[in-house]
Scaffold this active site. Structure first.
Site, PDB file in Angstrom:
ATOM      1  N   TYR A 211      16.760  30.646   6.239  1.00  0.00           N
ATOM      2  CA  TYR A 211      15.619  31.436   6.687  1.00  0.00           C
ATOM      3  C   TYR A 211      15.621  31.600   8.205  1.00  0.00           C
ATOM      4  O   TYR A 211      15.861  30.651   8.952  1.00  0.00           O
ATOM      5  CB  TYR A 211      14.313  30.769   6.266  1.00  0.00           C
TER       6      TYR A 211
ATOM      7  N   LYS B 114       0.843  -1.200   0.000  1.00  0.00           N
ATOM      8  CA  LYS B 114       0.000   0.000   0.000  1.00  0.00           C
ATOM      9  C   LYS B 114       0.878   1.250   0.000  1.00  0.00           C
ATOM     10  O   LYS B 114       2.102   1.172   0.156  1.00  0.00           O
ATOM     11  CB  LYS B 114      -0.915  -0.013   1.223  1.00  0.00           C
TER      12      LYS B 114
END
EC number: 5.1.1.1
Length: 358
Positions: free
Chosen positions: A255, A35
């Site tokens: 940042y 999955k």
């Protein structure tokens, strides 16, 4: 030119891991759980590579249909089952087994007219308390399935562990005993063990094991490594240095200027970021493998890039590989630094990352 970032998938590792799990559970068939796009490794890549598995476990109908359309003829089991009449009809048409875990699914089966009976796995809630019928409901539900002409016989039986990845947790033994007591003397195939059950609770292995993360060479237990069980990591996440910069003591990077160099050093900029699925919350110090050594992330992970401290004497060059996890740097170790689990790292890579089967 090889794309970057890229997830290099090792067919040798996948095949090794399936063989190793067969050794660990010699009396069981293997339902290879593929999955979530084969846990990020590529659904069809994994299924074709593991075509000697006894069956494949999927979460959603579209995953199972993709395997059928991709030429996979093996047994398929839909672990969440169906949620509409159309889904049920389609599953039967394509010879896909289905889990039944709630009243709506049961009523749909009872009211359907199918081309042939559906192969069903009745899910018992033995303690996970997520999906499945309670022990008190079990006998009545089993009797209804037995009486339903749209259900193939014998009925198969399944449950799922809540805490098998905690080897000292006694609740797993309670679940095993409850499941075995409920299904005693009933026909049909049984499945209980996920990856952790297979590796740590051999008494749970039953007719079918359902390994997921272990197939990809990763341990389900925090603090453990797949290699401790003879498993090999199937994914290596690779990018490149796109800049190497001299950096002065006292200067920030990234940042928010959240990190300042304590001494002169060299920084490397790696072409991967949260836009590729690498976690933005990876803290300073999370390791990256560059030219045979671990180097720490510094500053914040940005959308397309992250920065590592290469050290003042570094000789690394633009274009050198940077490995985010793989053989030399286990994904379990990276996950522990970030405060997550390896499952999340491998399944959250975005389509910008090329998935390449060797």
């Amino acid at each position: 030119m090889k794309p970057f970032p890229r997830a290099e998938i090792s067919s040798k590792a996948l095949q090794n891991n399936l063989a190793r799990l067969r050794e660990i559970a010699p009396g069981s068939k293997v339902m290879a759980v593929v999955k979530a796009n084969g846990y990020g490794h590529g659904l069809l890549n994994v299924a074709h590579c593991l075509d000697n598995a006894d069956g494949f476990g999927l979460a959603r109908p579209e995953e199972a249909l993709a395997l059928r359309e991709g030429g996979v003829k093996s047994k398929l089991i839909l672990l969440e089952g169906f949620f509409s009449q159309v889904d049920l009809t389609t599953l039967v048409e394509h010879d896909i087994d289905t889990v039944v875990h709630n009243e709506v699914q049961l009523e749909l089966l009872e009211s359907s007219i199918l081309a042939k009976p559906a192969t069903v796995w009745l899910k018992i809630d033995s303690g996970m308390h997520r999906l499945g019928f309670t022990p008190e409901q079990f006998a009545a539900v089993y009797a209804r399935l037995e009486a339903c002409p749209q259900v193939a016989k014998p009925i198969n039986l399944m449950s799922h562990f809540a805490c098998a990845d905690e080897p000292d947790n006694p609740s797993t033994k309670v679940q095993i005993n409850l499941f075995n007591d409920l299904i005693k003397d009933l026909p049909g195939q049984r499945s209980l063990a996920n990856s952790a059950g297979t590796l740590y609770w051999p008494e749970s292995q039953a007719d079918w094991i359902r390994p997921g993360i272990a197939l990809y060479g990763v341990s389900p237990v925090i603090g453990d490594l797949g290699g401790n069980h003879g498993l090999m990591p199937a994914m290596e996440l690779v990018s490149q240095l796109i800049a190497v910069r001299d950096h002065k003591a006292g200067e920030p990077v990234g940042y928010g200027s959240s990190w300042y160099a304590k001494e002169d050093t060299k920084l490397g900029v790696v072409a991967i970021g949260y836009g590729d699925g690498y976690p933005r919350n990876a803290p300073e110090g999370t390791p990256v493998w560059v030219n045979g050594r671990r180097v720490p992330i510094v500053g914040r992970v940005s959308m397309d890039m992250l920065t590592v401290d290469l050290g003042i004497n570094a000789t690394d060059l633009i274009g050198d590989d940077a490995i985010l996890w793989g053989k030399a740097l286990p994904v379990e170790e990276v996950a522990e630094h970030i405060g997550t689990i390896a499952y999340e790292l491998v399944t959250k890579l975005t389509p910008r990352v090329a998935v390449c089967l060797d």
